[in-house]
Design a protein around this motif. Structure first.
Motif, PDB file in Angstrom:
ATOM      1  N   CYS A 109      -6.292  -9.402   7.935  1.00 28.65           N
ATOM      2  CA  CYS A 109      -5.383  -9.025   7.142  1.00 28.65           C
ATOM      3  C   CYS A 109      -4.016  -9.292   7.432  1.00 28.65           C
ATOM      4  O   CYS A 109      -3.191  -9.952   6.598  1.00 28.65           O
ATOM      5  CB  CYS A 109      -5.070  -7.634   6.893  1.00 28.65           C
ATOM      6  SG  CYS A 109      -6.662  -6.776   6.180  1.00 28.65           S
ATOM      7  N   TYR A 162       1.120  -4.484   1.355  1.00 21.16           N
ATOM      8  CA  TYR A 162       1.351  -5.144   0.326  1.00 21.16           C
ATOM      9  C   TYR A 162       2.404  -6.277   0.354  1.00 21.16           C
ATOM     10  O   TYR A 162       3.526  -6.073   0.897  1.00 21.16           O
ATOM     11  CB  TYR A 162       1.316  -4.629  -1.007  1.00 21.16           C
ATOM     12  CG  TYR A 162       2.299  -3.413  -1.139  1.00 21.16           C
ATOM     13  CD1 TYR A 162       3.394  -4.110  -1.904  1.00 21.16           C
ATOM     14  CD2 TYR A 162       2.186  -2.317  -0.997  1.00 21.16           C
ATOM     15  CE1 TYR A 162       4.746  -2.974  -2.121  1.00 21.16           C
ATOM     16  CE2 TYR A 162       3.074  -1.311  -1.180  1.00 21.16           C
ATOM     17  CZ  TYR A 162       4.597  -1.704  -1.748  1.00 21.16           C
ATOM     18  OH  TYR A 162       5.318  -0.859  -1.958  1.00 21.16           O
ATOM     19  N   LEU A 177      -2.344  -6.878  -4.885  1.00 22.23           N
ATOM     20  CA  LEU A 177      -2.689  -7.211  -3.586  1.00 22.23           C
ATOM     21  C   LEU A 177      -2.463  -6.409  -2.510  1.00 22.23           C
ATOM     22  O   LEU A 177      -1.114  -6.026  -2.539  1.00 22.23           O
ATOM     23  CB  LEU A 177      -2.417  -8.663  -3.248  1.00 22.23           C
ATOM     24  CG  LEU A 177      -2.924  -9.060  -1.865  1.00 22.23           C
ATOM     25  CD1 LEU A 177      -4.485  -9.288  -1.792  1.00 22.23           C
ATOM     26  CD2 LEU A 177      -2.411 -10.537  -1.442  1.00 22.23           C
ATOM     27  N   ALA A 178      -3.324  -5.779  -1.911  1.00 23.40           N
ATOM     28  CA  ALA A 178      -2.902  -4.863  -0.907  1.00 23.40           C
ATOM     29  C   ALA A 178      -4.253  -4.658   0.157  1.00 23.40           C
ATOM     30  O   ALA A 178      -5.352  -4.837  -0.275  1.00 23.40           O
ATOM     31  CB  ALA A 178      -2.730  -3.353  -1.352  1.00 23.40           C
ATOM     32  N   ALA A 195      -1.015   1.479   3.492  1.00 24.61           N
ATOM     33  CA  ALA A 195      -1.157   0.296   2.603  1.00 24.61           C
ATOM     34  C   ALA A 195      -0.115  -0.563   3.141  1.00 24.61           C
ATOM     35  O   ALA A 195       1.027  -0.418   3.243  1.00 24.61           O
ATOM     36  CB  ALA A 195      -0.913   0.607   1.242  1.00 24.61           C
ATOM     37  N   ILE A 201       0.952   1.501  -5.560  1.00 22.84           N
ATOM     38  CA  ILE A 201       1.059   0.206  -5.017  1.00 22.84           C
ATOM     39  C   ILE A 201       1.374  -0.815  -6.330  1.00 22.84           C
ATOM     40  O   ILE A 201       0.664  -0.967  -7.264  1.00 22.84           O
ATOM     41  CB  ILE A 201      -0.169  -0.102  -4.696  1.00 22.84           C
ATOM     42  CG1 ILE A 201      -0.613   0.647  -3.063  1.00 22.84           C
ATOM     43  CG2 ILE A 201      -0.190  -1.792  -4.005  1.00 22.84           C
ATOM     44  CD1 ILE A 201      -2.095   0.350  -2.862  1.00 22.84           C
ATOM     45  N   ARG A 232      -7.926  -6.819  -4.361  1.00 27.92           N
ATOM     46  CA  ARG A 232      -7.095  -7.791  -5.202  1.00 27.92           C
ATOM     47  C   ARG A 232      -7.480  -7.582  -6.480  1.00 27.92           C
ATOM     48  O   ARG A 232      -8.552  -7.653  -6.952  1.00 27.92           O
ATOM     49  CB  ARG A 232      -7.451  -9.131  -4.666  1.00 27.92           C
ATOM     50  CG  ARG A 232      -6.302 -10.190  -5.338  1.00 27.92           C
ATOM     51  CD  ARG A 232      -6.897 -11.721  -5.119  1.00 27.92           C
ATOM     52  NE  ARG A 232      -5.944 -12.659  -5.815  1.00 27.92           N
ATOM     53  CZ  ARG A 232      -5.921 -13.946  -5.682  1.00 27.92           C
ATOM     54  NH1 ARG A 232      -6.966 -14.476  -5.151  1.00 27.92           N
ATOM     55  NH2 ARG A 232      -5.005 -14.732  -6.226  1.00 27.92           N
TER      56      ARG A 232
END
Length: 233
Positions: A188, A124, A108-109, A122, A104, A163
């Motif tokens: 989310c 992001y 942030l994800a 995931a 990633i 985060r």
């Protein structure tokens, strides 16, 4: 024979198109104000719950009655109710090396289990909008083995929101603080939608970071400690 007196009323195909349109407009129901349940069309308030379509992963706004039909996690149904719980995970092993193994590229994800694909996904943010990535199975399995409390995440409807922020650190070194929470999946998507409208440049810009700060303050205020080792919450 003299012509009949009075005004003839058009009938059948001879009826005026204008008259037909006027008739339709008079009979048209008044538009409904406010939101409605996407399952039964019952009016619902601005604050309402959601149901996930497991096939399309789309969210549907629902009234309380329809929402309760899909709260059984073990039911073999097409839809699943999104729970309303927030948990905080302290001390997860998400150091720089572990984060890099998840591939990633930003700090942030949100991660969730996709039951249809039987793997962890995931999302992001980035300059082109939200990016979806399938996590390397070995890397995610290692995290779960080290932190069995993550087993409380419900597939499709709850996510691990992470985060990682650079706090600077002393002596020229870098210190990374990680904030990890279990949140409803609709929260989310709400964050992703908000960031999409604010994101500027590569790192998002000031407004996007302010929105993230406000969102995580809200999540922190609602969260309670996660149960140890995946126990009941």
């Amino acid at each position: 024979m003299s012509a009949p007196t009075g005004r003839a009323v058009p009938t059948g195909r001879a009826a005026s198109p204008v008259a037909a349109l006027l008739r339709v407009s008079r009979n048209r129901p008044e538009p409904v104000a406010g939101e409605r349940c996407e399952m039964c069309a019952t009016p619902i308030g601005e604050e309402h719950q959601h149901v996930v379509n497991l096939e399309s992963r789309s969210l549907m706004c629902g009234c309380r009655a329809c929402y309760l039909l899909f709260t059984d996690d073990g039911a073999q149904l097409r839809y699943r109710a999104v729970p309303d719980r927030y948990l905080r995970f302290d001390g997860l092993p998400l150091d720089a090396r572990t984060w890099d193994e998840l591939q990633i590229p930003v700090g942030l994800a949100f991660l969730f289990r996709n039951s249809a694909q039987d793997r962890t996904i995931a999302f992001y943010p980035g300059p082109a909008g939200a990016t979806e990535s399938e996590l390397p199975l070995d890397a995610w399995s290692t995290i779960v083995e080290a932190s069995p409390e993550l087993a409380v995440l419900r597939p499709d409807v709850e996510a691990l929101l992470v985060r990682r922020t650079d706090t600077g650190g002393g002596g020229g070194g870098r210190e990374i603080a990680a904030s990890c929470h279990l949140v409803p999946i609709d929260a989310c998507y709400e964050l992703v939608g908000r960031l999409r409208t604010l994101w500027r440049g590569f790192d998002g810009g000031r407004e996007a970071h302010a929105a993230m700060d406000a969102f995580f303050e809200h999540v922190q205020a609602r969260s309670r400690p996660a149960p140890a080792s995946g126990g009941p919450s």
